[in-house]
Design a protein around this motif. Sequence first.
Motif, PDB file in Angstrom:
ATOM      1  N   ARG A  22       0.840  -1.197   0.000  1.00  0.00           N
ATOM      2  CA  ARG A  22       0.000   0.000   0.000  1.00  0.00           C
ATOM      3  C   ARG A  22       0.874   1.245   0.000  1.00  0.00           C
ATOM      4  O   ARG A  22       1.942   1.256   0.618  1.00  0.00           O
TER       5      ARG A  22
ATOM      6  N   ASN B 273      -2.430   7.883   0.648  1.00  0.00           N
ATOM      7  CA  ASN B 273      -3.848   7.950   1.009  1.00  0.00           C
ATOM      8  C   ASN B 273      -4.589   8.704  -0.087  1.00  0.00           C
ATOM      9  O   ASN B 273      -4.602   9.935  -0.113  1.00  0.00           O
TER      10      ASN B 273
ATOM     11  N   ARG C 287      -6.363   4.342   5.530  1.00  0.00           N
ATOM     12  CA  ARG C 287      -5.753   3.175   4.875  1.00  0.00           C
ATOM     13  C   ARG C 287      -5.217   3.593   3.516  1.00  0.00           C
ATOM     14  O   ARG C 287      -5.932   4.183   2.695  1.00  0.00           O
TER      15      ARG C 287
ATOM     16  N   ALA D 205      -1.518  -1.480  10.059  1.00  0.00           N
ATOM     17  CA  ALA D 205      -2.909  -1.037  10.178  1.00  0.00           C
ATOM     18  C   ALA D 205      -3.445  -1.286  11.585  1.00  0.00           C
ATOM     19  O   ALA D 205      -4.154  -0.437  12.155  1.00  0.00           O
TER      20      ALA D 205
END
Length: 708
Positions: A343, A346, A352, A680
């Motif tokens: 990832r 944002n 996330r 996370a």
Amino acid sequence: MTTTTRPDTDDTRTTARSAETLPRDVDEIAPEHPTPGALDAAALEDALLGRWADARRAVRETIRDPQMHRDPLLGMDEHRERVLSQLRVLAENGTMHRAFPAEFGGADDHGGNIAAFADLVFADPSLQIKAGVQWGLFSSAILHLGTTEHHRAWLPGAMDLSIPGAFAMTEIGHGSDVASIGTTATYDKDTQEFVIHTPFKAAWKDYLGNAALHGRAATVFAQLITGGVNHGVHCFYVPIRDEDGNFLAGVGGEDDGLKGGLNGIDNGRLHFTHVRVPRTNLLNRYGDVAEDGTYSSPIASPGRRFFTMLGTLVQGRVSLAQAASGASFLGLQGAITYAEQRRQFNATDPEREELLMDYQNHQRRLIDRLARTYADQFSANELLEKFDQVFSGHDASDEDRQELETLAAAIKPLTTWHALDALQECREATGGMGFMARNRLTQMRADLDIFVTFEGDNTVLLQLVGKRLLTDYSKEFGRLNVGAVSRYVSAEASDALHRVGLHKAVQSVQDRGDERRSANWFKAPEVQRSLLTDRVRTRVADIAGTLSSVRSKPRAEQSAAFNARQHELIEVARMHAELLQWEAFTRAVEALEDTQTRTVLTWLRDLYALRLIEDDLGWFVAHGRVSSQRGRALRGYVNRLAERLRPFALELTQAYGLQPEHLRMEIATDAERERQDEAAAHYAALRASGEAPVDEKVIRDREKASRR
């Protein structure tokens, strides 16, 4: 050679109405909308692995053993010895013996042998290529160029590795131009021996696997001279070292040393100073010398004889196409797995970050290359089928052999170039992780770099394909007498353009600014086939026209005219190869029975075709094959097509059937997901605790709001 299917009048009707009647969205084509996880993985794996899937699975099981894997920490000397020990395992298991006669413990299975050989690349490309030197080149030269006496004398030792061998064709001064090599083999009828000699350093044999250390014999290519006549290049079995590894009298050589890749192979140089071998060491299937020095051959033409002898060695190109496709799948499985977990930034959710695979550009980087990899694999499978038909004797006419050679010269360049491109893109798409040796991308790319220039330099091979495209229209091309053929090709191209309805469709259908209607036109297979066919036909006609204008000129002017169009000829050969790949892809899609799998593979095939058209869009628009409206719609549609394929990307790479022991890449595991989930969870717990620090920007925004 393999040619494209000629459109007929039915194609004309279908294509002409395609822009009016195609569904507005691809979802209308399929009875059920494909969903991730619903693909028929077994059928897809069988399609990718091809007819010899069982042979491939067997060798994949063998190389799951860690002892068969490359150790990236080894230096060159240790790596060479490790590969030699791995080669002995293959010899003991008979892994690479499938192609040899049953009399010697083989199975007369030429296609299965190549399929198994190609998958050794997942263990270590050095192991694969050293196996190719021993059994695909050295042993195969004895098998295909020798006769029964040679087979019985030398094949057992070559097969069981008691006689490691080198394949001594390439010279420092003549790489792809084998016909001009300088090494000579002069017959001495008084002693009934051939005298093998390299008269100057440019004639030294170079880049030869097994030459630096391990080789005990070599199959040496040299100009055969007897009675003062040079009969061209022939192959000789020449011992080069004794049992202690010392060069025999008159034989010398050097170690090539550290290379850019494949350092588990002991590449080296060989030279010969009046080395004598018995007359019977000539591998004489296609040319023989009697005791009195009389030369004879079942093939009268020296040129045809030369190409027949070299044609028996085409399996190297066939195997490289398979191995390169496999390497592309390996890289893409690592990169796409990582992109499904990693990832960054944002964009839509403040809590996330986004998955890399959700970014459009990342989809285009990886899914575009996945489409081409499927095209590579399906075309390589068809090439392997053709190879087996020829070498098994089922279809072994001169025409069949020429078709095989041309098909190999077309497919090998595209698959090997793409492997380098795919591996590099996967490296960049995985950032610093891709640069780590544990993820294999940099080393795999380095090892495969040589694929584009050995077993035939890719550019030279495509020039051969280009010449064949011209000779398909005129048997007179050898004399550059192509005036008639130029007119014929031009007429055929023009006629074909109207007969398939392409010109009519472009000029008469009004797009009315509807981007979706414009995009739908590109989805029709008839349109894709016609566009890709026409750009080859038209360009061939143009080049032939140039050559026809100098057909009666002196040789120097003819050569200059050819040289002036050489680059374009190579380009059109590449385009022809891409068309062959599209056709192979289409046949593979049509053979699938599961509706959802076939639909997704159709999207992937479309992506492959439309990327080719997108890359050459200027030509298609300039020549009236694609309207400007459709041209403007194309890129947006390609983007949407990649997005539609995005949920299936990982399934499509996993369908190739590689296990963790074959991949051996951290980026292909769940390691990144575990890191992301840990991060996370940390931030979620911090927010829940009420102790999360407030971002400075939030405080400033609040202050600004309070002052209003």
